[in-house]
Motif scaffolding. Structure first.
Motif, PDB file in Angstrom:
ATOM      1  N   GLU A 193      47.864  32.025  45.744  1.00 25.94           N
ATOM      2  CA  GLU A 193      48.818  33.012  45.532  1.00 25.94           C
ATOM      3  C   GLU A 193      48.260  34.492  45.843  1.00 25.94           C
ATOM      4  O   GLU A 193      47.299  35.011  45.356  1.00 25.94           O
ATOM      5  CB  GLU A 193      49.187  32.980  43.819  1.00 25.94           C
ATOM      6  CG  GLU A 193      50.205  34.134  43.686  1.00 25.94           C
ATOM      7  CD  GLU A 193      50.379  33.683  41.943  1.00 25.94           C
ATOM      8  OE1 GLU A 193      51.819  34.044  41.601  1.00 25.94           O
ATOM      9  OE2 GLU A 193      49.414  33.640  41.339  1.00 25.94           O
ATOM     10  N   ASN A 194      48.788  35.065  46.939  1.00 22.84           N
ATOM     11  CA  ASN A 194      48.266  36.360  47.320  1.00 22.84           C
ATOM     12  C   ASN A 194      48.914  37.507  46.838  1.00 22.84           C
ATOM     13  O   ASN A 194      50.125  37.170  46.314  1.00 22.84           O
ATOM     14  CB  ASN A 194      48.372  36.586  48.928  1.00 22.84           C
ATOM     15  CG  ASN A 194      47.252  37.287  49.481  1.00 22.84           C
ATOM     16  OD1 ASN A 194      46.556  37.760  49.018  1.00 22.84           O
ATOM     17  ND2 ASN A 194      47.716  37.639  50.825  1.00 22.84           N
ATOM     18  N   MET A 195      48.425  38.624  46.908  1.00 24.90           N
ATOM     19  CA  MET A 195      49.012  39.972  46.281  1.00 24.90           C
ATOM     20  C   MET A 195      49.479  39.585  44.669  1.00 24.90           C
ATOM     21  O   MET A 195      50.551  40.236  44.250  1.00 24.90           O
ATOM     22  CB  MET A 195      50.200  40.328  47.063  1.00 24.90           C
ATOM     23  CG  MET A 195      49.841  40.561  48.537  1.00 24.90           C
ATOM     24  SD  MET A 195      51.374  41.028  49.506  1.00 24.90           S
ATOM     25  CE  MET A 195      50.809  40.470  51.025  1.00 24.90           C
ATOM     26  N   ALA A 196      48.740  38.884  43.995  1.00 22.48           N
ATOM     27  CA  ALA A 196      49.041  38.506  42.514  1.00 22.48           C
ATOM     28  C   ALA A 196      48.916  39.696  41.736  1.00 22.48           C
ATOM     29  O   ALA A 196      49.745  39.626  40.653  1.00 22.48           O
ATOM     30  CB  ALA A 196      48.126  37.401  42.082  1.00 22.48           C
ATOM     31  N   ILE A 197      48.267  40.653  41.811  1.00 21.41           N
ATOM     32  CA  ILE A 197      48.305  41.741  41.015  1.00 21.41           C
ATOM     33  C   ILE A 197      47.702  42.886  41.839  1.00 21.41           C
ATOM     34  O   ILE A 197      46.899  42.674  42.964  1.00 21.41           O
ATOM     35  CB  ILE A 197      47.348  41.326  39.616  1.00 21.41           C
ATOM     36  CG1 ILE A 197      47.285  42.481  38.767  1.00 21.41           C
ATOM     37  CG2 ILE A 197      45.692  41.273  40.222  1.00 21.41           C
ATOM     38  CD1 ILE A 197      46.727  41.961  37.376  1.00 21.41           C
ATOM     39  N   HIS A 198      48.043  44.149  41.210  1.00 19.31           N
ATOM     40  CA  HIS A 198      47.315  45.552  42.145  1.00 19.31           C
ATOM     41  C   HIS A 198      46.769  46.140  40.850  1.00 19.31           C
ATOM     42  O   HIS A 198      47.212  46.424  39.810  1.00 19.31           O
ATOM     43  CB  HIS A 198      48.558  46.453  42.788  1.00 19.31           C
ATOM     44  CG  HIS A 198      48.296  47.665  42.961  1.00 19.31           C
ATOM     45  ND1 HIS A 198      48.284  48.929  42.232  1.00 19.31           N
ATOM     46  CD2 HIS A 198      47.359  47.977  44.152  1.00 19.31           C
ATOM     47  CE1 HIS A 198      47.822  49.716  42.868  1.00 19.31           C
ATOM     48  NE2 HIS A 198      47.264  49.143  44.223  1.00 19.31           N
ATOM     49  N   VAL A 199      45.487  46.433  41.186  1.00 19.64           N
ATOM     50  CA  VAL A 199      44.585  47.458  40.245  1.00 19.64           C
ATOM     51  C   VAL A 199      44.610  48.804  41.109  1.00 19.64           C
ATOM     52  O   VAL A 199      44.113  48.978  41.987  1.00 19.64           O
ATOM     53  CB  VAL A 199      43.373  47.008  40.024  1.00 19.64           C
ATOM     54  CG1 VAL A 199      42.495  47.663  39.193  1.00 19.64           C
ATOM     55  CG2 VAL A 199      43.523  45.320  39.500  1.00 19.64           C
ATOM     56  N   CYS A 200      45.045  49.701  40.530  1.00 18.85           N
ATOM     57  CA  CYS A 200      44.970  51.047  40.884  1.00 18.85           C
ATOM     58  C   CYS A 200      43.557  51.674  40.898  1.00 18.85           C
ATOM     59  O   CYS A 200      42.593  51.617  40.196  1.00 18.85           O
ATOM     60  CB  CYS A 200      45.816  52.237  39.915  1.00 18.85           C
ATOM     61  SG  CYS A 200      45.734  53.716  40.276  1.00 18.85           S
ATOM     62  N   THR A 201      43.126  52.099  42.091  1.00 22.61           N
ATOM     63  CA  THR A 201      41.704  52.597  42.585  1.00 22.61           C
ATOM     64  C   THR A 201      41.470  53.722  41.736  1.00 22.61           C
ATOM     65  O   THR A 201      40.175  54.173  41.554  1.00 22.61           O
ATOM     66  CB  THR A 201      41.769  52.591  43.860  1.00 22.61           C
ATOM     67  OG1 THR A 201      42.857  53.659  44.669  1.00 22.61           O
ATOM     68  CG2 THR A 201      41.738  51.378  44.601  1.00 22.61           C
ATOM     69  N   ASN A 202      42.348  54.650  41.331  1.00 23.30           N
ATOM     70  CA  ASN A 202      42.200  55.818  40.619  1.00 23.30           C
ATOM     71  C   ASN A 202      41.934  55.758  38.989  1.00 23.30           C
ATOM     72  O   ASN A 202      41.007  56.227  38.350  1.00 23.30           O
ATOM     73  CB  ASN A 202      43.390  56.856  40.786  1.00 23.30           C
ATOM     74  CG  ASN A 202      43.178  57.473  42.358  1.00 23.30           C
ATOM     75  OD1 ASN A 202      42.383  57.594  42.773  1.00 23.30           O
ATOM     76  ND2 ASN A 202      44.368  57.597  42.807  1.00 23.30           N
TER      77      ASN A 202
ATOM     78  N   LEU B 264      46.313  42.558  45.470  1.00 20.32           N
ATOM     79  CA  LEU B 264      46.956  43.415  46.451  1.00 20.32           C
ATOM     80  C   LEU B 264      46.027  44.615  46.580  1.00 20.32           C
ATOM     81  O   LEU B 264      45.849  45.457  45.656  1.00 20.32           O
ATOM     82  CB  LEU B 264      48.319  43.919  46.244  1.00 20.32           C
ATOM     83  CG  LEU B 264      48.985  44.994  47.101  1.00 20.32           C
ATOM     84  CD1 LEU B 264      49.243  44.311  48.590  1.00 20.32           C
ATOM     85  CD2 LEU B 264      50.180  45.481  46.705  1.00 20.32           C
ATOM     86  N   ASP B 265      44.989  44.564  47.364  1.00 26.37           N
ATOM     87  CA  ASP B 265      43.700  45.317  47.670  1.00 26.37           C
ATOM     88  C   ASP B 265      43.929  46.141  48.947  1.00 26.37           C
ATOM     89  O   ASP B 265      43.738  45.294  49.937  1.00 26.37           O
ATOM     90  CB  ASP B 265      42.815  44.702  47.292  1.00 26.37           C
ATOM     91  CG  ASP B 265      41.447  45.611  46.882  1.00 26.37           C
ATOM     92  OD1 ASP B 265      41.139  46.454  47.791  1.00 26.37           O
ATOM     93  OD2 ASP B 265      40.832  45.449  45.947  1.00 26.37           O
TER      94      ASP B 265
END
Length: 362
Positions: free
Chosen positions: A266-275, A305-306
């Motif tokens: 499962e790609n792009m499963a979660i996005h973590v804000c870099t800020n 999703l990085d």
């Protein structure tokens, strides 16, 4: 009590391979146990690429055997041995290629090629000899991702030597054409070109050949699945409903031609804000896990999703080589080990074990 082969075997039954979840004896990883008084020696032979795992397993095995009364010295020869496994009925494995893994998706844009190249690099980092076949004739991307330029060489004008990048043998139509040349071939020409790239490349003793399949489930994909001796397939999807719908079609295609599904990524499963570190499921949550559950598939893992994954692949140094000790590389290596273990648990190819039967008049 004197030391015996049986007491050594009993001690090793208490050592669990954390990847196989089996003890070393049941998993048949221990070979050639020798006992000479208080000296014990044996071979530890992993059936999957586990370079990062083998030292800890070896130490656990030594510690277990030393608990046996009378043991003074323990010597272990640790190695990795990848075997050839069975492919679709009616096909035989290729010479110099033990196992072919198709990495596929039902649709484009889900990060299949990025997953494929990092999977190949992870298997290589874990001790395997790995090749990459870029099967996307219309949109070859592996030359860029592997940072390879130039043209392949051929000694006889027929067999092509593979290109190499980051210790990966690679072949792609992208090596044979200019970067901005569009491919306007019809299906039969594409299929023929791919068969040539696969079978007329001088692959050098590969444990695994990763095939970065074109997106979709049309004539090209079906023909490849029927003609290429594939050990197993990995399905790549994102959590959203549209991607999952098309991933199911890819799954069914492989089932129809008798190719085992090794699992789902499962790609792009979660996005973590870099800020700020805020986590958000941009493409939905748990869709890949649910699909794996519904179809009784192995869920190999989820990737975030990085932006680094995209930047590193575009630069010709994918994540596994750009940040080999990072969290993302660790995830790719865990997925790669799961894929290799799934293959190791499958039936082995026995075609070379049986002699040819010749009937002659006497």
């Amino acid at each position: 009590m004197s030391v015996s082969v049986d007491t050594v075997r009993d001690a090793l039954r208490g050592v669990i391979d954390p990847n196989l979840n089996k003890d070393l004896i049941t998993a048949k990883l221990i070979k050639n146990i020798q006992v000479d008084g208080g000296d014990v020696s044996f071979d530890l032979e992993l059936s999957y690429p586990g370079k990062s795992q083998i030292d800890s397993i070896r130490k656990s095995a030594i510690a277990a055997v030393r608990t046996v009364a009378g043991v003074e010295n323990v010597s272990v020869n640790a190695s990795i041995k990848i075997l050839t496994h069975a492919v679709q009925r009616g096909l035989k494995p290729m010479p110099n290629v033990k196992n072919i893994i198709a990495v596929a998706s039902g649709k484009g844009g889900v990060g299949k090629s990025t997953t494929a190249v990092n999977l190949a690099l992870a298997l290589s980092a874990e001790g395997a000899r790995v090749g990459m076949l870029d099967a996307d004739i219309y949109g070859p991307s592996q030359p860029t991702m592997l940072g390879i330029t130039g043209r392949p060489q051929s000694a006889d004008g027929q067999i092509i030597d593979p290109m190499e990048g980051h210790n990966i043998q690679a072949m792609s139509i992208g090596f044979l054409i200019d970067e901005d040349t569009p491919m306007v071939w019809r299906g039969p020409m594409v299929t023929s070109a791919l068969e040539q790239l696969l079978k007329q490349t001088n692959w050098q003793d590969l444990d695994y050949l990763i095939v970065d399949m074109p997106p979709g489930t049309g004539d090209i994909q079906l023909t490849l699945s029927q003609k290429v001796p594939v050990t197993g397939a990995v399905i790549v999807t994102t959590p959203q409903d549209i991607a999952l719908l098309d991933a199911r079609k890819g799954l069914k295609m492989f089932e129809k031609v008798g190719v085992p599904i090794l699992g789902l990524v499962e790609n792009m499963a979660i996005h973590v804000c870099t800020n700020c570190g805020h986590q958000e499921h941009i493409f939905g949550e748990g869709g890949g896990q649910k699909m794996a559950q519904d179809y009784n598939l192995h869920y190999l893992g989820g990737l975030p999703l990085d932006i680094r994954i995209r930047q590193q692949a575009d630069s010709g140094k994918p994540t596994v080589v750009a940040e080999p000790d990072g969290v993302l590389a660790k995830t790719y290596k865990e997925i790669a080990r799961k894929v290799a273990i799934r293959i190791a648990e499958q039936s082995k190819d026995m075609s070379l074990k049986f002699p040819s039967i010749v009937v002659q008049n006497t």
